[in-house]
Structure formats: structure tokens, C-alpha cells
Design a protein around this motif. Structure first.
Motif, PDB file in Angstrom:
ATOM      1  N   LYS A  86     -40.133 -10.223 -24.814  1.00  0.00           N
ATOM      2  CA  LYS A  86     -40.499  -8.813 -24.896  1.00  0.00           C
ATOM      3  C   LYS A  86     -39.306  -7.906 -24.611  1.00  0.00           C
ATOM      4  O   LYS A  86     -39.198  -6.812 -25.169  1.00  0.00           O
ATOM      5  N   VAL A  87     -38.410  -8.349 -23.736  1.00  0.00           N
ATOM      6  CA  VAL A  87     -37.166  -7.600 -23.515  1.00  0.00           C
ATOM      7  C   VAL A  87     -36.398  -7.485 -24.828  1.00  0.00           C
ATOM      8  O   VAL A  87     -35.900  -6.408 -25.187  1.00  0.00           O
ATOM      9  N   LEU A  88     -36.313  -8.591 -25.555  1.00  0.00           N
ATOM     10  CA  LEU A  88     -35.607  -8.575 -26.840  1.00  0.00           C
ATOM     11  C   LEU A  88     -36.268  -7.617 -27.829  1.00  0.00           C
ATOM     12  O   LEU A  88     -35.580  -6.893 -28.567  1.00  0.00           O
ATOM     13  N   LYS A  89     -37.585  -7.590 -27.844  1.00  0.00           N
ATOM     14  CA  LYS A  89     -38.279  -6.671 -28.748  1.00  0.00           C
ATOM     15  C   LYS A  89     -37.933  -5.225 -28.421  1.00  0.00           C
ATOM     16  O   LYS A  89     -37.631  -4.426 -29.323  1.00  0.00           O
ATOM     17  N   LEU A  90     -37.950  -4.881 -27.140  1.00  0.00           N
ATOM     18  CA  LEU A  90     -37.660  -3.507 -26.735  1.00  0.00           C
ATOM     19  C   LEU A  90     -36.200  -3.140 -27.009  1.00  0.00           C
ATOM     20  O   LEU A  90     -35.889  -2.028 -27.460  1.00  0.00           O
ATOM     21  N   LEU A  91     -35.298  -4.074 -26.754  1.00  0.00           N
ATOM     22  CA  LEU A  91     -33.886  -3.822 -27.048  1.00  0.00           C
ATOM     23  C   LEU A  91     -33.672  -3.591 -28.546  1.00  0.00           C
ATOM     24  O   LEU A  91     -32.928  -2.688 -28.951  1.00  0.00           O
ATOM     25  N   ARG A  92     -34.325  -4.384 -29.355  1.00  0.00           N
ATOM     26  CA  ARG A  92     -34.154  -4.253 -30.806  1.00  0.00           C
ATOM     27  C   ARG A  92     -34.747  -2.950 -31.327  1.00  0.00           C
ATOM     28  O   ARG A  92     -34.188  -2.321 -32.232  1.00  0.00           O
ATOM     29  N   LEU A  93     -35.887  -2.537 -30.778  1.00  0.00           N
ATOM     30  CA  LEU A  93     -36.481  -1.261 -31.185  1.00  0.00           C
ATOM     31  C   LEU A  93     -35.541  -0.099 -30.851  1.00  0.00           C
ATOM     32  O   LEU A  93     -35.398   0.848 -31.628  1.00  0.00           O
ATOM     33  N   THR A  94     -34.906  -0.176 -29.692  1.00  0.00           N
ATOM     34  CA  THR A  94     -33.968   0.878 -29.292  1.00  0.00           C
ATOM     35  C   THR A  94     -32.714   0.829 -30.160  1.00  0.00           C
ATOM     36  O   THR A  94     -32.198   1.865 -30.590  1.00  0.00           O
ATOM     37  N   LYS A  95     -32.231  -0.382 -30.421  1.00  0.00           N
ATOM     38  CA  LYS A  95     -31.035  -0.546 -31.259  1.00  0.00           C
ATOM     39  C   LYS A  95     -31.221   0.098 -32.629  1.00  0.00           C
ATOM     40  O   LYS A  95     -30.297   0.728 -33.179  1.00  0.00           O
ATOM     41  N   GLU A  96     -32.428  -0.031 -33.188  1.00  0.00           N
ATOM     42  CA  GLU A  96     -32.688   0.513 -34.519  1.00  0.00           C
ATOM     43  C   GLU A  96     -32.559   2.037 -34.552  1.00  0.00           C
ATOM     44  O   GLU A  96     -32.276   2.617 -35.612  1.00  0.00           O
ATOM     45  N   ALA A  97     -32.747   2.684 -33.405  1.00  0.00           N
ATOM     46  CA  ALA A  97     -32.637   4.151 -33.338  1.00  0.00           C
ATOM     47  C   ALA A  97     -31.235   4.623 -32.991  1.00  0.00           C
ATOM     48  O   ALA A  97     -30.910   5.796 -33.167  1.00  0.00           O
ATOM     49  N   MET A  98     -30.391   3.723 -32.500  1.00  0.00           N
ATOM     50  CA  MET A  98     -29.063   4.111 -32.030  1.00  0.00           C
ATOM     51  C   MET A  98     -28.122   4.426 -33.191  1.00  0.00           C
ATOM     52  O   MET A  98     -28.150   3.756 -34.225  1.00  0.00           O
ATOM     53  N   GLY A  99     -27.308   5.451 -32.985  1.00  0.00           N
ATOM     54  CA  GLY A  99     -26.247   5.760 -33.923  1.00  0.00           C
ATOM     55  C   GLY A  99     -24.950   5.115 -33.467  1.00  0.00           C
ATOM     56  O   GLY A  99     -24.885   4.511 -32.389  1.00  0.00           O
ATOM     57  N   PRO A 100     -23.880   5.253 -34.231  1.00  0.00           N
ATOM     58  CA  PRO A 100     -22.597   4.624 -33.872  1.00  0.00           C
ATOM     59  C   PRO A 100     -22.026   5.130 -32.552  1.00  0.00           C
ATOM     60  O   PRO A 100     -21.252   4.415 -31.898  1.00  0.00           O
ATOM     61  N   ASP A 101     -22.409   6.346 -32.127  1.00  0.00           N
ATOM     62  CA  ASP A 101     -21.908   6.898 -30.860  1.00  0.00           C
ATOM     63  C   ASP A 101     -22.910   6.765 -29.715  1.00  0.00           C
ATOM     64  O   ASP A 101     -22.646   7.233 -28.600  1.00  0.00           O
ATOM     65  N   SER A 102     -24.046   6.149 -29.968  1.00  0.00           N
ATOM     66  CA  SER A 102     -25.082   6.042 -28.941  1.00  0.00           C
ATOM     67  C   SER A 102     -24.719   5.022 -27.875  1.00  0.00           C
ATOM     68  O   SER A 102     -24.008   4.037 -28.132  1.00  0.00           O
ATOM     69  N   ILE A 103     -25.241   5.268 -26.680  1.00  0.00           N
ATOM     70  CA  ILE A 103     -25.069   4.350 -25.550  1.00  0.00           C
ATOM     71  C   ILE A 103     -26.452   4.066 -24.970  1.00  0.00           C
ATOM     72  O   ILE A 103     -27.232   4.990 -24.733  1.00  0.00           O
ATOM     73  N   LEU A 104     -26.749   2.801 -24.758  1.00  0.00           N
ATOM     74  CA  LEU A 104     -27.976   2.394 -24.086  1.00  0.00           C
ATOM     75  C   LEU A 104     -27.633   2.088 -22.636  1.00  0.00           C
ATOM     76  O   LEU A 104     -26.793   1.217 -22.359  1.00  0.00           O
ATOM     77  N   LEU A 105     -28.257   2.813 -21.724  1.00  0.00           N
ATOM     78  CA  LEU A 105     -28.021   2.617 -20.294  1.00  0.00           C
ATOM     79  C   LEU A 105     -29.191   1.848 -19.692  1.00  0.00           C
ATOM     80  O   LEU A 105     -30.328   2.318 -19.693  1.00  0.00           O
ATOM     81  N   ILE A 106     -28.899   0.655 -19.187  1.00  0.00           N
ATOM     82  CA  ILE A 106     -29.908  -0.210 -18.582  1.00  0.00           C
ATOM     83  C   ILE A 106     -29.688  -0.211 -17.074  1.00  0.00           C
ATOM     84  O   ILE A 106     -28.680  -0.714 -16.582  1.00  0.00           O
ATOM     85  N   ASP A 107     -30.631   0.376 -16.350  1.00  0.00           N
ATOM     86  CA  ASP A 107     -30.535   0.531 -14.894  1.00  0.00           C
ATOM     87  C   ASP A 107     -31.430  -0.532 -14.249  1.00  0.00           C
ATOM     88  O   ASP A 107     -32.657  -0.401 -14.233  1.00  0.00           O
ATOM     89  N   GLU A 108     -30.812  -1.591 -13.743  1.00  0.00           N
ATOM     90  CA  GLU A 108     -31.555  -2.733 -13.213  1.00  0.00           C
ATOM     91  C   GLU A 108     -30.765  -3.405 -12.093  1.00  0.00           C
ATOM     92  O   GLU A 108     -29.588  -3.115 -11.888  1.00  0.00           O
ATOM     93  N   MET A 109     -31.402  -4.342 -11.423  1.00  0.00           N
ATOM     94  CA  MET A 109     -30.687  -5.239 -10.528  1.00  0.00           C
ATOM     95  C   MET A 109     -29.871  -6.232 -11.355  1.00  0.00           C
ATOM     96  O   MET A 109     -30.314  -6.675 -12.412  1.00  0.00           O
ATOM     97  N   ILE A 110     -28.696  -6.564 -10.846  1.00  0.00           N
ATOM     98  CA  ILE A 110     -27.899  -7.646 -11.425  1.00  0.00           C
ATOM     99  C   ILE A 110     -27.636  -8.647 -10.301  1.00  0.00           C
ATOM    100  O   ILE A 110     -26.841  -8.388  -9.393  1.00  0.00           O
ATOM    101  N   LEU A 111     -28.305  -9.763 -10.355  1.00  0.00           N
ATOM    102  CA  LEU A 111     -28.203 -10.744  -9.275  1.00  0.00           C
ATOM    103  C   LEU A 111     -26.858 -11.464  -9.316  1.00  0.00           C
ATOM    104  O   LEU A 111     -26.359 -11.780 -10.410  1.00  0.00           O
ATOM    105  N   PRO A 112     -26.266 -11.738  -8.161  1.00  0.00           N
ATOM    106  CA  PRO A 112     -25.072 -12.573  -8.140  1.00  0.00           C
ATOM    107  C   PRO A 112     -25.439 -14.020  -8.471  1.00  0.00           C
ATOM    108  O   PRO A 112     -26.613 -14.406  -8.397  1.00  0.00           O
ATOM    109  N   GLU A 113     -24.470 -14.811  -8.843  1.00  0.00           N
ATOM    110  CA  GLU A 113     -24.734 -16.209  -9.191  1.00  0.00           C
ATOM    111  C   GLU A 113     -25.065 -17.055  -7.967  1.00  0.00           C
ATOM    112  O   GLU A 113     -25.753 -18.071  -8.076  1.00  0.00           O
ATOM    113  N   THR A 114     -24.581 -16.637  -6.784  1.00  0.00           N
ATOM    114  CA  THR A 114     -24.871 -17.370  -5.546  1.00  0.00           C
ATOM    115  C   THR A 114     -25.187 -16.375  -4.428  1.00  0.00           C
ATOM    116  O   THR A 114     -24.805 -15.201  -4.497  1.00  0.00           O
ATOM    117  N   GLY A 115     -25.843 -16.859  -3.399  1.00  0.00           N
ATOM    118  CA  GLY A 115     -26.052 -16.085  -2.183  1.00  0.00           C
ATOM    119  C   GLY A 115     -26.931 -14.863  -2.341  1.00  0.00           C
ATOM    120  O   GLY A 115     -26.697 -13.834  -1.694  1.00  0.00           O
TER     121      GLY A 115
END
Length: 384
Positions: A296-325
Motif C-alpha cells: 500500500k505504501v507503493l500504491k500511495l507513492l506511485r499515485l503521488t509520483k504521477e502528479a509530480m512535475g520535474p521540479d516537484s519534491i515529495l517530503l516524507i516525514d517519518e521515523m528512520i530506524l538505525p540498523e542496530t541499537g
């Protein structure tokens, strides 16, 4: 010697930043666990639900509020009169709460609020603990049987996750919330109260640089799934002179409650439908994707991508877990998201793989709350 070491730790904690403070807590808990004998380990792990149960009793009785509001320690008889509970029963409950550091015992039969008590007496504490006890904890409790039944496969179907087993429902959690207003209120209150005002992507992302020369007639900022518009209000407050339309998108029930922020356009939009705003400069999603499994993440990303122009930026505000600890509270959230939505908190490697599958690329990550691994990711068209 022990007291001297303890005072040194307290002195360090008093001046530590949030990241060092959390690292200290992790180290001290690990140290304490290493001192336990086998029966102490068994007792701690096996009786964890008792701690939750007694806290819920305290909340139901208003016990923590009475202690937090008191100018001096209170006796059991006073607390029994205020709460209406039987004094012998209350003695046993309070004795346990004091032994587990939820309240302080100041003398024979005398008790006072500490920092834990005060948190449990606050609006944030009430909303947060009730949300976990009444909505999240039931999904945790069925996790062993669910995973056994599914042969220990990583959940990926949000229509059949532990949540559905816990509440005997075929509904998605968000649909279930609509007929359980008390649970929804605790969840919404927690989301509204939990964030500190200075913890925002706007404090680290170069908005003015990214939007320089942008046309005032075009959309500059589209907040996808933005609820009632807190992020849009912050954007307008922080960057009132950035040119372009600022648009809040969410379902009708959220838009009906949207904040009356000048300069913000409120748009009813289901983000599973094609994105109606084409070629915006900034498309922004805050804590949307972690609610969904990969497909479902892929579906939402693709729907947004279809609306983006060459100068568009998609900002994803999320947690980014470290690989350890990874910190304990974040691993708790990861398993809670799995139990409720068959979803996950993700590492940068996980995010990058999803972006590439959607035809996007991660340009740069801007961390703004390192203690909680919160960052905003600058994502653009792969061919850009």
C-alpha cells in the motif's frame, strides 16, 4: 560509594540533552537487568501486565490527579475518601504503585506524587495510557496466538492483522474507530498532545531555498492526509511569504474540523484516489506511510509520483530506524504498528528500496528529532 555514583548520574542527567538522556536510560535499564537473579527476571517479565492493570485502576479512580494536586503527602484514608475506594483495597494497590515507582511513599501510610504520577495526571498521560490500554494492548495480547496461527509470517495484510482478532472485527482499524468514539478520542488526543512544538521538519528543511522563484498561482505545499491542518498552520506561520497555494487534503470528516488558518485551502481527498493537484512544489506526508504495509505504501507513492512535475519534491516525514541499537520505545511502536496495521517502522535501507520500486529516489535526509529517529526525507523523480 553507591550514593556517590548515583549523585554523579543525577548530575549528568540534569544537563544531558534528550539523546544523551535516552541513552542513559537505556544503559541504566540494561545494567539493572544484569543484576537480577532468575526469579527476579521471571517476575519482571511475567507480571508486566499487572503494572498496566494497576495504572488503569489508578486512572479510573482519579488517584494520580488527587496526588498531583495535593500540596503535601496524603494518607490512605484521605485517598479512600476522595476516590470512594475501600481503604484496605486501596492500601494494597497503592503499595504496589509505590513499589514500582509510580508514586512515592513518604512515610507509614503516606504517599505523594513524583514525575510519573504527574505525567499520569496530565491530559497527555491520560490520553496516552488509555489509548495503549484500551486499543493497543488488546492487539499485543493476541500477537502470540496470531503468529502461531499464521506460521510466524511477517504480517502484510492490513485486513487481517492481530487487530481484527483482538476486537473480533473484519474492519480496518480506522473504520473500527468510527464506531468506537472513546477509543478514537484517546488516539486523537494523544496525537495532538504528544509532539513538542520545537520538533518539526520546518526547523531543518531549506523551504525558502527549495521554493525560490515559485509562482504564486501554483501549489507550493500540499499536505496529504494532513488531518485537521496543524502542519499547514505551522507552514504558514513559519513561512508566511513563501509564494504559492497551501493545500490541506484529508477525508471529509477531518476537513469538516479543519483549523481556520488564513491562506490554507481545505480539500476533501482520499489519498487512495489519483492526486488532483498536479505539479506542486512540495508534496508532504507526515506519519502516513508507517500506517501501511509495503504494497500500500507503493500504491500511495506511485499515485503521488504521477502528479509530480520535474521540479516537484515529495517530503516524507517519518521515523528512520538505525540498523542496530533501536530504542525500546521505538521497537514497541514498530510491533504496535505491525499488530494494528500489518505495517512497520522502517530503516533508511527499507525506505530507499520502496522509493526505488516506485520510480523515485531519496536525495537527502534531514533529521530534526534524533532521539526519536524522526526525519524528513527529500524524495524526487528517479529520472530527475
Amino acid at each position: 560509594m553507591v550514593n556517590a555514583a548515583f549523585e554523579q548520574i543525577k548530575a549528568f542527567a540534569a544537563t544531558a540533552d534528550d539523546s544523551d538522556r535516552r541513552n542513559l536510560i537505556t544503559s541504566l535499564r540494561g545494567l539493572a537487568s544484569s543484576f537480577e537473579d532468575p526469579m527476579e527476571i521471571i517476575h519482571r517479565l511475567g507480571c508486566g501486565t499487572l503494572g498496566s492493570a494497576t495504572v488503569e485502576i489508578g486512572l479510573d479512580l482519579g488517584l494520580f490527579k488527587y496526588l498531583a494536586d495535593a500540596k503535601s503527602p496524603l494518607g490512605v484514608s484521605q485517598l479512600a475518601e476522595q476516590t470512594g475506594a475501600d481503604a484496605p483495597l486501596l492500601t494494597r494497590i497503592i503499595r504496589y504503585l509505590a513499589a514500582t515507582n509510580v508514586i512515592d511513599e513518604t512515610g507509614p501510610g503516606q504517599f505523594a506524587a513524583n514525575s510519573v504520577t504527574k505525567t499520569l495526571a496530565s491530559d497527555l498521560g491520560v490520553a496516552g495510557v488509555y489509548h495503549y490500554l484500551k486499543t493497543a494492548s488488546p492487539t499485543h495480547s493476541v500477537l502470540p496466538s496470531f503468529l502461531k496461527k499464521t506460521n510466524y509470517k511477517n504480517p502484510s495484510d492490513d485486513s487481517h492483522a492481530p487487530f481484527q482478532d483482538a476486537f473480533n472485527t473484519g474492519l480496518h482499524p480506522y473504520a473500527w474507530f468510527s464506531s468506537h468514539p472513546e477509543n478514537l478520542k484517546y488516539f486523537n488526543d494523544l496525537m495532538a498532545l504528544r509532539r513538542k512544538s520545537n520538533e518539526s521538519w520546518l526547523s531543518v528543511y531549506p523551504v525558502e531555498e527549495a521554493t525560490k522563484g515559485w509562482s504564486a498561482d501554483n501549489a507550493v505545499y500540499v499536505n496529504i492526509g494532513g488531518s485537521i491542518g496543524h502542519q499547514c498552520a505551522q507552514f504558514k506561520e513559519t513561512y508566511p511569504h513563501v509564494p504559492g497555494r497551501v493545500i490541506l487534503q484529508d477525508l471529509a470528516h477531518s476537513i469538516a474540523q479543519a483549523l481556520p488558518t488564513a491562506g490554507v485551502e481545505n480539500m476533501v481527498h482520499n489519498f487512495w484516489d489519483p492526486q488532483p493537484v498536479q505539479g506542486a512544489k512540495l508534496y508532504y506526508m507526515r506519519a502516513v506511510l508507517h500506517n501501511h504495509p509495503d504494497h500500500k505504501v507503493l500504491k500511495l507513492l506511485r499515485l503521488t509520483k504521477e502528479a509530480m512535475g520535474p521540479d516537484s519534491i515529495l517530503l516524507i516525514d517519518e521515523m528512520i530506524l538505525p540498523e542496530t541499537g533501536v530504542k525500546a520505545d521505538v521497537t514497541t511502536l514498530d510491533l504496535t504498528m505491525m499488530s494494528a496495521f500489518a505495517s512497520a517502522e522502517r530503516t533508511e535501507k527499507d525506505w530507499t528500496a520502496l522509493f526505488e520500486q516506485a520510480g523515485l529516489r531519496l536525495v537527502k535526509t534531514y533529521a530534526y528529532n534524533k532521539a526519536q529517529y524522526e526525519s524528513v526525507m527529500d524524495v524526487r523523480l528517479l529520472e530527475g
